[in-house]
Scaffold this motif. Structure first.
Motif, PDB file in Angstrom:
ATOM      1  N   TYR A 148       0.822  -1.203   0.000  1.00 44.39           N
ATOM      2  CA  TYR A 148       0.000   0.000   0.000  1.00 44.39           C
ATOM      3  C   TYR A 148       0.861   1.261   0.000  1.00 44.39           C
ATOM      4  CZ  TYR A 148      -2.973   3.739   1.759  1.00 44.39           C
ATOM      5  OH  TYR A 148      -3.612   4.937   1.932  1.00 44.39           O
ATOM      6  N   GLN A 149       1.911   1.265   0.815  1.00 44.11           N
ATOM      7  CA  GLN A 149       2.782   2.440   0.868  1.00 44.11           C
ATOM      8  C   GLN A 149       3.397   2.728  -0.491  1.00 44.11           C
ATOM      9  OE1 GLN A 149       2.979   4.513   3.391  1.00 44.11           O
ATOM     10  NE2 GLN A 149       1.587   3.214   4.558  1.00 44.11           N
ATOM     11  N   THR A 150       3.621   1.684  -1.269  1.00 41.64           N
ATOM     12  CA  THR A 150       4.213   1.865  -2.590  1.00 41.64           C
ATOM     13  C   THR A 150       3.220   2.432  -3.592  1.00 41.64           C
ATOM     14  OG1 THR A 150       5.733   0.019  -2.195  1.00 41.64           O
ATOM     15  CG2 THR A 150       5.416   0.688  -4.479  1.00 41.64           C
ATOM     16  N   VAL A 151       1.970   1.973  -3.540  1.00 41.42           N
ATOM     17  CA  VAL A 151       1.002   2.324  -4.584  1.00 41.42           C
ATOM     18  C   VAL A 151       0.063   3.442  -4.171  1.00 41.42           C
ATOM     19  CG1 VAL A 151      -0.916   0.780  -3.976  1.00 41.42           C
ATOM     20  CG2 VAL A 151      -0.406   1.214  -6.387  1.00 41.42           C
ATOM     21  N   ARG A 152       0.043   3.836  -2.925  1.00 40.88           N
ATOM     22  CA  ARG A 152      -0.976   4.755  -2.413  1.00 40.88           C
ATOM     23  C   ARG A 152      -1.035   6.072  -3.183  1.00 40.88           C
ATOM     24  NH1 ARG A 152       0.685   6.863   3.511  1.00 40.88           N
ATOM     25  NH2 ARG A 152      -1.159   8.128   3.051  1.00 40.88           N
ATOM     26  N   GLY A 153       0.116   6.580  -3.622  1.00 41.77           N
ATOM     27  CA  GLY A 153       0.124   7.859  -4.342  1.00 41.77           C
ATOM     28  C   GLY A 153      -0.510   7.796  -5.716  1.00 41.77           C
ATOM     29  N   SER A 154      -0.808   6.585  -6.192  1.00 46.63           N
ATOM     30  CA  SER A 154      -1.373   6.418  -7.536  1.00 46.63           C
ATOM     31  C   SER A 154      -2.865   6.080  -7.530  1.00 46.63           C
ATOM     32  CB  SER A 154      -0.621   5.303  -8.277  1.00 46.63           C
ATOM     33  OG  SER A 154       0.766   5.546  -8.272  1.00 46.63           O
ATOM     34  N   VAL A 155      -3.425   5.838  -6.353  1.00 48.24           N
ATOM     35  CA  VAL A 155      -4.839   5.428  -6.268  1.00 48.24           C
ATOM     36  C   VAL A 155      -5.728   6.666  -6.177  1.00 48.24           C
ATOM     37  CG1 VAL A 155      -6.519   4.078  -4.961  1.00 48.24           C
ATOM     38  CG2 VAL A 155      -4.152   3.296  -5.127  1.00 48.24           C
ATOM     39  N   VAL A 156      -6.802   6.687  -6.956  1.00 48.85           N
ATOM     40  CA  VAL A 156      -7.719   7.829  -6.975  1.00 48.85           C
ATOM     41  C   VAL A 156      -9.146   7.363  -6.714  1.00 48.85           C
ATOM     42  CG1 VAL A 156      -6.278   9.128  -8.587  1.00 48.85           C
ATOM     43  CG2 VAL A 156      -8.108   7.691  -9.468  1.00 48.85           C
ATOM     44  N   ARG A 157      -9.937   8.272  -6.232  1.00 48.33           N
ATOM     45  CA  ARG A 157     -11.381   8.039  -6.061  1.00 48.33           C
ATOM     46  C   ARG A 157     -12.087   8.595  -7.286  1.00 48.33           C
ATOM     47  NH1 ARG A 157     -15.801  10.981  -3.534  1.00 48.33           N
ATOM     48  NH2 ARG A 157     -17.222   9.572  -2.403  1.00 48.33           N
ATOM     49  N   VAL A 158     -12.943   7.788  -7.894  1.00 50.48           N
ATOM     50  CA  VAL A 158     -13.638   8.183  -9.124  1.00 50.48           C
ATOM     51  C   VAL A 158     -15.120   8.352  -8.817  1.00 50.48           C
ATOM     52  CG1 VAL A 158     -14.170   7.571 -11.509  1.00 50.48           C
ATOM     53  CG2 VAL A 158     -11.962   6.923 -10.520  1.00 50.48           C
ATOM     54  N   LEU A 159     -15.654   9.473  -9.215  1.00 53.04           N
ATOM     55  CA  LEU A 159     -17.061   9.780  -8.961  1.00 53.04           C
ATOM     56  C   LEU A 159     -17.741  10.149 -10.278  1.00 53.04           C
ATOM     57  CD1 LEU A 159     -19.379  10.341  -6.923  1.00 53.04           C
ATOM     58  CD2 LEU A 159     -18.493  12.679  -6.724  1.00 53.04           C
ATOM     59  N   GLY A 160     -18.772   9.379 -10.625  1.00 58.71           N
ATOM     60  CA  GLY A 160     -19.568   9.695 -11.808  1.00 58.71           C
ATOM     61  C   GLY A 160     -20.803  10.482 -11.411  1.00 58.71           C
ATOM     62  N   LEU A 161     -21.033  11.654 -12.042  1.00 59.64           N
ATOM     63  CA  LEU A 161     -22.153  12.535 -11.707  1.00 59.64           C
ATOM     64  C   LEU A 161     -23.109  12.642 -12.882  1.00 59.64           C
ATOM     65  CD1 LEU A 161     -20.134  15.444 -10.031  1.00 59.64           C
ATOM     66  CD2 LEU A 161     -21.472  13.695  -8.860  1.00 59.64           C
ATOM     67  N   MET A 162     -24.377  12.823 -12.564  1.00 63.36           N
ATOM     68  CA  MET A 162     -25.382  13.094 -13.587  1.00 63.36           C
ATOM     69  C   MET A 162     -26.461  13.969 -12.967  1.00 63.36           C
ATOM     70  SD  MET A 162     -27.308   9.430 -13.896  1.00 63.36           S
ATOM     71  CE  MET A 162     -28.235  10.057 -15.284  1.00 63.36           C
ATOM     72  N   THR A 163     -27.306  14.567 -13.783  1.00 68.03           N
ATOM     73  CA  THR A 163     -28.372  15.451 -13.294  1.00 68.03           C
ATOM     74  C   THR A 163     -29.727  14.850 -13.623  1.00 68.03           C
ATOM     75  OG1 THR A 163     -28.331  16.707 -15.349  1.00 68.03           O
ATOM     76  CG2 THR A 163     -26.988  17.529 -13.528  1.00 68.03           C
ATOM     77  N   GLU A 164     -30.759  15.337 -12.943  1.00 65.74           N
ATOM     78  CA  GLU A 164     -32.125  14.866 -13.173  1.00 65.74           C
ATOM     79  C   GLU A 164     -32.497  15.094 -14.630  1.00 65.74           C
ATOM     80  OE1 GLU A 164     -35.849  13.294 -12.287  1.00 65.74           O
ATOM     81  OE2 GLU A 164     -34.013  13.336 -11.126  1.00 65.74           O
TER      82      GLU A 164
END
Length: 324
Positions: A104-120
């Motif tokens: 984890y310490q090796t790869v942590r800087g490369s992991v991202v949170r992805v959020l898909g958004l849409m509207t009504e």
């Protein structure tokens, strides 16, 4: 006629030898035996280099004294039982980091949170994602952007190129990524591999010190090898779980039966909705797969010990990167 006697009757005084002068006495003393040639040569050599030989002798004596001191000060030899006890005590006082922690310490800087958004009112399928590994929320009624899918991703090129799952961002009108340092950016899809449920994203802005993950071929990956999954299950994270490779070249059918993905890595590190798109890494932190699916015979979207990842060779090809 009378013969003369042959011997005189008078006692004859023996002649006293003349005194030998002192100088002559000295010269008449027999000389000592001369040394042999080799011995004489050695004596001459020692005499010529007398200081050198004395210095060498002093160095030898000093070295002998130091050796004796070290031998006297050296610790006694320990028995195997004593060594084992000392090792256990050291590990209790300062435990070693686990393989999952190092990965984890090796790869942590490369992991991202992805959020898909849409509207009504946006078109798109709001049904459960086919892989059942992306967290989703229902749409709002006021026209404000709402979350469609929450997943994970991994940076593979330091220009902001990110790998994730297609079902995380499919149908989203806007994609946002959050990097390890908290930097948030919009992102766009630049390529897809629908048959492997993969999407390649490009962030519009990136951190100054963005770190790209190291990718490793799965050619030498074997069942039983330790692996670690990193991602955002249910949006919580980054979270770390560890396990082993359960099998290779697995085939996975989506719950709706509309898609079959082949050549997948089966693993037992915990993965839940939101882990989709995150990296599956080896103990040295190298990415060998993209977490894509979990299997649950029931309709519950929770982990029961069977997860699947797309090999990184397939994923990298989707990003236009050369094969290993």
């Amino acid at each position: 006629m009378k013969k003369a006697p042959l011997y005189s009757r008078s006692p004859r005084r023996q002649a006293t030898p003349a005194a030998v002068p002192a100088a002559e006495a000295v010269t008449q003393v027999a000389p000592l035996a001369k040394p042999s040639g080799r011995f004489a040569a050695l004596r001459q050599r020692i005499k010529r280099h007398e200081r050198w030989f004395w210095g060498l002798a002093m160095l030898l004596l000093l070295g002998l004294a130091l050796f004796n001191n070290r031998a006297a000060l050296s610790p006694p030899a320990y028995t195997p039982k004593q060594i084992d006890a000392m090792v256990r005590q050291s590990l209790e006082e300062k435990p070693l980091s686990s393989n999952a922690s190092k990965a984890y310490q090796t790869v942590r800087g490369s992991v991202v949170r992805v959020l898909g958004l849409m509207t009504e009112g946006d078109e798109g399928d709001d049904s459960e994602p086919p892989r059942a590994a992306a967290a989703g929320k229902s749409k709002g009624g006021d026209g404000t952007p709402v979350e469609r899918g929450i997943g994970s991703g991994v940076v593979i090129i330091d220009n902001g190129t990110i790998l994730t799952n297609l079902h995380v961002v499919a149908g989203a009108r806007r994609i946002k990524v959050t990097f390890a340092d908290g930097h948030v950016s919009d992102a766009q899809i630049i390529n897809i591999q629908s048959h492997n449920d993969l999407a390649v994203l490009r962030a519009r802005s990136i951190p100054d010190d963005l770190q790209a993950a190291t990718m490793r071929s799965t050619a030498d990956l074997l069942p039983g090898d330790e692996v670690t999954a990193v991602g955002f299950p249910f949006g919580i994270g980054p979270s770390v779980s560890s396990g082993v490779v359960s099998g290779l070249k697995r085939e996975f059918n989506s719950p709706d039966g509309q898609q079959t993905i082949t050549n997948m890595i089966q693993f037992d590190a915990a993965a839940n909705p939101g882990n989709s798109g995150g990296p599956l890494v080896t103990n040295d932190g190298a990415v060998v797969g993209i977490v894509t699916a979990i299997l649950n015979p029931s309709r519950q979207r929770t982990f029961i010990g069977i997860g699947f990842a797309v090999p990184i060779e397939n994923a990298a090809a989707g990003a236009g990167m050369p094969p290993f």
